[in-house]
Design an enzyme around this catalytic site. Structure first.
Site, PDB file in Angstrom:
ATOM      1  N   SER A 167      73.712  50.317  29.046  1.00  0.00           N
ATOM      2  CA  SER A 167      74.781  50.030  30.002  1.00  0.00           C
ATOM      3  C   SER A 167      75.292  48.606  29.863  1.00  0.00           C
ATOM      4  O   SER A 167      76.449  48.331  30.180  1.00  0.00           O
ATOM      5  CB  SER A 167      74.278  50.220  31.434  1.00  0.00           C
ATOM      6  OG  SER A 167      74.337  51.563  31.831  1.00  0.00           O
ATOM      7  N   GLU A 202      74.231  49.309  38.448  1.00  0.00           N
ATOM      8  CA  GLU A 202      75.116  49.601  37.316  1.00  0.00           C
ATOM      9  C   GLU A 202      76.445  48.883  37.465  1.00  0.00           C
ATOM     10  O   GLU A 202      76.945  48.256  36.524  1.00  0.00           O
ATOM     11  CB  GLU A 202      75.351  51.112  37.218  1.00  0.00           C
ATOM     12  CG  GLU A 202      76.302  51.525  36.104  1.00  0.00           C
ATOM     13  CD  GLU A 202      75.784  51.128  34.745  1.00  0.00           C
ATOM     14  OE1 GLU A 202      76.401  50.244  34.109  1.00  0.00           O
ATOM     15  OE2 GLU A 202      74.753  51.670  34.324  1.00  0.00           O
ATOM     16  N   ASP A 227      77.826  45.888  34.949  1.00  0.00           N
ATOM     17  CA  ASP A 227      79.085  46.025  34.215  1.00  0.00           C
ATOM     18  C   ASP A 227      80.040  44.870  34.514  1.00  0.00           C
ATOM     19  O   ASP A 227      80.639  44.283  33.608  1.00  0.00           O
ATOM     20  CB  ASP A 227      79.755  47.351  34.576  1.00  0.00           C
ATOM     21  CG  ASP A 227      78.999  48.556  34.050  1.00  0.00           C
ATOM     22  OD1 ASP A 227      78.182  48.391  33.127  1.00  0.00           O
ATOM     23  OD2 ASP A 227      79.226  49.673  34.560  1.00  0.00           O
TER      24      ASP A 227
END
Length: 510
Positions: free
Chosen positions: A430, A234, A238
């Site tokens: 995400s 994650e 990002d």
């Protein structure tokens, strides 16, 4: 005379089922976050010039001086320690033993340290003296069970696709080489970490210099690439998406524990960060609205409202578990914080390309998941969504529709991301939250005033986005189909490069 106690609205916690609980030890040291009630909070967006952070801090020091005094006196009278006071954030942090804090707030505490869990659990409501209840919005930190999940889905069905570099997806949306110098993007993380080696490899693959990246600890959180929670993917997604789309932007990564306290404090710290000054904040974590306490949502929503006041754009992933958001009750649900009216909710698509051009785009639904979206059970329809066809909610006529916008999220058209020295194909909404936060940063680089909440402009000019009209986010027959105009799968649609920039850069001066 006995002081009358009242329960804090929205603080009730139920006993978790299926967990082996034991009494919590009374000598455990705890630090709580006491969030003060704002002077006024609305759920709709009111157009205004962004207020400087220092001006807001000075205003809050005056407005909340008596609130701070009364909470401080309460702490002293109960033998608690005043750890931190931040008037701008309306935040007071109190420390003490679990026994002392539990007695002061009327909390019932337990431990879960078996069956794969290791955290503290609170049941029932919290209480304060009656005069304080109207001054306190939330008391977070007793309960440390995981609050949210990352909205990331690795490719796991069929042959592994080639995927796209973040810069290649930016080019497909007409945003190749978009510059965002002298801007900062804040990224909220509730676990995991990054390494210089991964960042060096990822940005070299994109032909870009590694951006300035700073790890900001929140409530003891830290950049921890050894974290076994699985959140490193994650964090990598990002950083690499945000930095690959907004070339030259600084990235401030706020690391907090995956608790309601950590989540609320991370958002608040990012919004009010007077050092890094992010003009856009990306959130790729969340949970169904029904799984939050009222006080936790109130605290986060108040921090997000502060972002609106300061002109900070907040983006959030709409979820990866289709229209049920993973709740097995036979009903549709939406994810928070994407459902907050002051957040730009980000849904997911599958993009098709040939020769560097977008050739098609449909709703993401594959690899055991798909884009979240639907109608909020908590927030009413905001003014910017008046006039669009929002489906009726099961319990009332309507509500805030989710998402607002979308972008590539399908693992079948996923992003090539470097994690732990390995390249993998990753998707999920995400990816869309940092993508749109990067767009905001690019826009901010050419504006005299920060973009802030772009909702009204986007809903007034839907032609500035690419409308996605094929596919659905149904799970077991529950959900929605894409259609012309806004829909609960991909919102208004996906980026269109120069058209979008032209719309949102109306006061460009550079």
């Amino acid at each position: 005379m006995t002081t009358q106690l009242r329960s804090i609205p929205g603080s009730e916690r139920v006993m978790p089922t299926g967990m082996p609980l034991t009494p919590a030890p009374g000598d455990e040291q705890i630090i709580l976050s006491v969030h003060l009630r704002p002077i006024a909070v609305g759920t709709d967006i009111v157009g205004h010039a962004a207020k400087p952070r220092e001006a807001l801090r000075q205003e809050r020091e005056v407005d909340h001086a008596d609130d701070i005094r009364q909470v401080s006196e309460f702490a002293t009278s109960n033998g608690l320690t005043l750890v931190q006071v931040d008037a701008a954030r309306r935040l007071i942090r109190l420390g003490g033993s679990s026994a002392a804090l539990a007695q002061a707030f009327g909390a019932s505490l337990h431990r879960c340290d078996e069956g794969g869990c290791s955290y503290r659990v609170r049941t029932g409501s919290l209480h304060l003296p009656a005069p304080l209840v109207d001054r306190v919005l939330a008391v977070l930190g007793f309960d440390t069970r995981p609050a949210a999940t990352p909205k990331i889905v690795p490719h796991r069905v069929g042959p592994v696709p080639k995927g796209f570099l973040p810069t290649e997806v930016a080019a497909l949306y007409g945003l190749a080489g978009a510059k965002a110098d002298e801007t900062c993007i804040g990224i909220i993380e509730l676990g995991g970490g990054y390494t210089d080696a991964d960042n060096n490899a990822a940005f070299a693959a994109m032909g870009l210099p590694v951006p300035s990246i700073v790890a900001v600890p929140v409530d003891g959180g830290r950049n921890d690439p050894t974290d076994a929670s699985g959140a490193n993917g994650e964090v990598a997604l990002d950083i690499q998406v945000a930095g690959g789309v907004a070339v030259g932007a600084k990235l401030a990564v706020y690391f907090a524990a995956n608790t309601d306290q950590g989540f609320a404090d991370a958002i608040s710290q990012a919004v009010h960060d007077a050092v890094n000054k992010p003009s856009a904040i990306s959130i790729s974590w969340g949970s169904p609205e029904s799984r939050w306490t009222g006080q936790a949502i109130a605290a986060m929503s108040a921090a997000i409202a502060d972002a609106a006041t300061l002109g900070v754009t907040v983006t959030a992933a709409s979820g990866d578990a289709l229209a049920t958001d993973g709740v097995a009750d036979g009903k549709a649900h939406v994810d928070y914080p994407a459902s907050d009216p002051k957040v730009l909710g980000c849904g997911g698509t599958r993009i098709k390309a040939s020769g560097g051009k977008r050739t098609g785009e449909t709703v993401w639904k594959s690899n055991g998941g798909g884009t979240g979206g639907g109608v909020s059970a908590l927030f009413t329809t905001p003014s910017y969504q008046h006039g669009i066809a929002i489906p009726k909610h099961a319990t009332r006529k309507g509500g805030r529709g989710v998402p607002d916008v979308a972008g590539n999220a399908d693992p079948d058209s996923g992003y090539r991301i470097v994690t732990g020295g390995q390249v993998g194909i990753i998707g999920g909404t995400s990816a869309v939250a940092p993508f749109w936060a990067a767009i905001a940063a690019v826009i901010n680089a050419s504006r005299s005033a920060p973009l802030g909440q772009p909702h009204a402009a986007l809903y007034a000019a839907p032609h500035a986005l690419h409308d996605v009209t094929k596919g659905d986010n149904k799970s077991g027959g529950i959900g929605y189909s894409a259609a012309a105009g806004w829909d609960p799968c991909t919102g208004l649609g996906t980026p269109t490069g120069t058209m979008l920039q032209s719309l949102l850069s109306v006061d460009a001066t550079k």
